[in-house]
Design an enzyme around this catalytic site. Structure first.
Site, short mmCIF file in Angstrom:
data_model
loop_
_atom_site.label_atom_id
_atom_site.label_comp_id
_atom_site.label_asym_id
_atom_site.label_seq_id
_atom_site.Cartn_x
_atom_site.Cartn_y
_atom_site.Cartn_z
N ARG A 1 11.45 -6.59 5.53
CA ARG A 1 11.52 -5.18 5.87
C ARG A 1 11.95 -4.96 7.32
O ARG A 1 12.44 -3.88 7.68
CB ARG A 1 10.12 -4.57 5.64
CG ARG A 1 10.09 -3.07 5.74
CD ARG A 1 8.69 -2.53 5.54
NE ARG A 1 7.82 -2.86 6.66
CZ ARG A 1 6.55 -2.48 6.74
NH1 ARG A 1 5.99 -1.80 5.77
NH2 ARG A 1 5.82 -2.80 7.79
N LYS B 1 0.84 -1.21 0.00
CA LYS B 1 0.00 0.00 0.00
C LYS B 1 0.88 1.26 0.00
O LYS B 1 0.69 2.17 -0.81
CB LYS B 1 -0.92 0.02 1.25
CG LYS B 1 -1.84 -1.19 1.35
CD LYS B 1 -2.78 -1.11 2.54
CE LYS B 1 -2.14 -1.20 3.91
NZ LYS B 1 -1.52 -2.51 4.21
N ARG C 1 10.10 -0.66 12.95
CA ARG C 1 8.72 -0.71 13.46
C ARG C 1 8.56 -1.81 14.50
O ARG C 1 8.95 -2.96 14.28
CB ARG C 1 7.74 -0.92 12.30
CG ARG C 1 7.29 0.40 11.72
CD ARG C 1 6.41 0.26 10.53
NE ARG C 1 5.22 -0.55 10.76
CZ ARG C 1 4.21 -0.61 9.91
NH1 ARG C 1 4.25 0.10 8.79
NH2 ARG C 1 3.18 -1.37 10.15
N ARG D 1 -1.19 -9.46 13.05
CA ARG D 1 -1.68 -8.46 12.07
C ARG D 1 -2.41 -9.18 10.93
O ARG D 1 -3.46 -8.73 10.47
CB ARG D 1 -0.51 -7.65 11.51
CG ARG D 1 0.04 -6.64 12.50
CD ARG D 1 1.46 -6.21 12.14
NE ARG D 1 1.55 -5.40 10.95
CZ ARG D 1 2.70 -5.09 10.36
NH1 ARG D 1 3.86 -5.54 10.87
NH2 ARG D 1 2.73 -4.34 9.30
N ARG E 1 -10.65 -0.78 7.85
CA ARG E 1 -10.22 -2.16 8.13
C ARG E 1 -11.34 -2.95 8.75
O ARG E 1 -11.16 -4.10 9.15
CB ARG E 1 -9.04 -2.16 9.11
CG ARG E 1 -7.84 -1.53 8.48
CD ARG E 1 -6.61 -1.76 9.28
NE ARG E 1 -5.61 -0.86 8.75
CZ ARG E 1 -4.34 -1.18 8.58
NH1 ARG E 1 -3.89 -2.34 8.93
NH2 ARG E 1 -3.52 -0.30 8.08
P1 AP5 Z 1 4.76 -1.59 2.06
O1 AP5 Z 1 4.54 -0.76 0.84
O2 AP5 Z 1 5.34 -0.96 3.26
O3 AP5 Z 1 3.39 -2.34 2.44
P2 AP5 Z 1 2.17 -1.81 3.27
O4 AP5 Z 1 0.97 -2.53 2.73
O5 AP5 Z 1 2.12 -0.31 3.28
O6 AP5 Z 1 2.57 -2.40 4.70
P3 AP5 Z 1 2.32 -1.86 6.16
O7 AP5 Z 1 3.20 -2.65 7.05
O8 AP5 Z 1 2.48 -0.39 6.25
O9 AP5 Z 1 0.83 -2.25 6.35
P4 AP5 Z 1 0.01 -2.47 7.64
O10 AP5 Z 1 -1.38 -2.38 7.11
O11 AP5 Z 1 0.34 -3.67 8.39
O12 AP5 Z 1 0.49 -1.29 8.60
P5 AP5 Z 1 -0.11 0.12 8.98
O13 AP5 Z 1 1.02 1.00 9.27
O14 AP5 Z 1 -1.13 0.55 8.02
O15 AP5 Z 1 5.61 -2.85 1.60
C1 AP5 Z 1 6.05 -3.81 2.54
C2 AP5 Z 1 7.42 -4.37 2.06
O16 AP5 Z 1 7.25 -5.07 0.84
C3 AP5 Z 1 8.47 -3.28 1.81
O17 AP5 Z 1 9.72 -3.75 2.20
C4 AP5 Z 1 8.40 -3.07 0.29
O18 AP5 Z 1 9.60 -2.62 -0.24
C5 AP5 Z 1 8.06 -4.47 -0.18
N1 AP5 Z 1 7.24 -4.47 -1.43
C6 AP5 Z 1 6.21 -3.63 -1.71
N2 AP5 Z 1 5.69 -3.94 -2.90
C7 AP5 Z 1 6.39 -5.02 -3.38
C8 AP5 Z 1 6.31 -5.81 -4.58
N3 AP5 Z 1 5.39 -5.57 -5.54
N4 AP5 Z 1 7.17 -6.85 -4.72
C9 AP5 Z 1 8.11 -7.10 -3.76
N5 AP5 Z 1 8.25 -6.38 -2.60
C10 AP5 Z 1 7.39 -5.35 -2.42
O19 AP5 Z 1 -0.88 -0.23 10.36
C11 AP5 Z 1 -0.18 -0.56 11.54
C12 AP5 Z 1 -1.14 -0.77 12.70
O20 AP5 Z 1 -1.87 0.44 12.96
C13 AP5 Z 1 -2.23 -1.83 12.50
O21 AP5 Z 1 -1.75 -3.13 12.79
C14 AP5 Z 1 -3.28 -1.35 13.51
O22 AP5 Z 1 -2.93 -1.69 14.84
C15 AP5 Z 1 -3.21 0.16 13.38
N6 AP5 Z 1 -4.14 0.66 12.35
C16 AP5 Z 1 -3.82 1.15 11.13
N7 AP5 Z 1 -4.93 1.50 10.46
C17 AP5 Z 1 -5.97 1.23 11.28
C18 AP5 Z 1 -7.38 1.34 11.14
N8 AP5 Z 1 -7.95 1.80 10.01
N9 AP5 Z 1 -8.15 0.98 12.19
C19 AP5 Z 1 -7.62 0.51 13.33
N10 AP5 Z 1 -6.29 0.35 13.51
C20 AP5 Z 1 -5.47 0.70 12.50
#
Ligand code: AP5
Length: 194
Positions: free
Chosen positions: A133, A22, A139, A150, A98
């Protein structure tokens, strides 16, 4: 809050499991379309850093890989959108909703979503990417145990979220190279800004 004219400023929800890419794709979308990128994960981590009253319970919840309370996420999003509503060309809402109720609350309180991009990848791929990562992300939730939690939280809620928006949902196979995925993203967004 002032209503957002989504015919001029599209609202795009960017969904997918943890590590589905994302953030990676949002960076590319911002570079091409100049949209405002709001990641709920980033907003929550910034809130934790600020040491605010409402941040106190967040760290533990995020380290358990669970969802933080809906009102907190929606308040943060609303504040961020409102602060940028004038100058924004459109919003990328990354990692929200989510849960079914989050989508309903957003559309009731902020604006209707224009399109939903969903990055689809297997749990194995997601786990491998996040473990890859982990060494550099700094993180607290990029560790094997929290990644499992997660993923479980994501799998428990995702189908219900997606089922709510059959007409606006665009699924993208995210198990491909970044640029191939982005080409498909552009085919979805180009008509929105034409
Ligand atoms: P990356 O682009 O970072 O992926 P991402 O989907 O953004 O991953 P996140 O870890 O940020 O997602 P998340 O949903 O778990 O965390 P968030 O911070 O939103 O890519 C990941 C890796 O893969 C990188 O190394 C990249 O280089 C690699 N990559 C990317 N594309 C690739 C490809 N095509 N091929 C190969 N490699 C690739 O949420 C964290 C926490 O916050 C949640 O657990 C929850 O507790 C809370 N939270 C967040 N949003 C909410 C909500 N709406 N409601 C309640 N709690 C929430």
């Amino acid at each position: 809050m002032a209503p957002i004219d989504t015919s001029k400023k599209p609202i795009v929800w960017v969904l997918g499991g943890p590590g589905s890419g994302k953030g990676t794709q949002c960076d590319k979308i911002v570079a091409k379309y100049g949209f405002t990128h709001l990641s709920t994960g980033d907003l929550l981590r910034a809130e934790v850093k600020s040491g605010s009253e409402r941040a106190k319970c967040l760290t533990a919840i995020m380290e358990r890989g669970e969802l933080v309370p809906n009102e907190i996420v929606l308040d943060l999003l609303k504040e961020a959108i409102l602060a940028r509503a004038e100058e924004s060309k459109g919003f990328l809402i990354d990692g929200y909703p989510r849960e079914k109720s989050q989508g309903i609350a957003f559309e009731e309180n902020i604006a209707p979503v224009s399109v939903i991009i969903y990055f689809e990848a297997s749990s194995e791929t997601l786990t491998q990417r996040l473990l890859g990562r982990a060494a550099s992300s700094g993180r607290a939730d990029d560790n094997e145990e929290t990644i499992k939690l997660r993923l479980k939280t994501f799998l428990d809620n995702n189908d219900l979220v997606l089922a709510q928006y059959p007409d606006k949902l665009r699924r993208i196979n995210a198990e491909r190279p970044v640029d191939e995925i982005f080409a498909e993203v552009q085919s979805i967004l180009d008509p929105l800004v034409a």
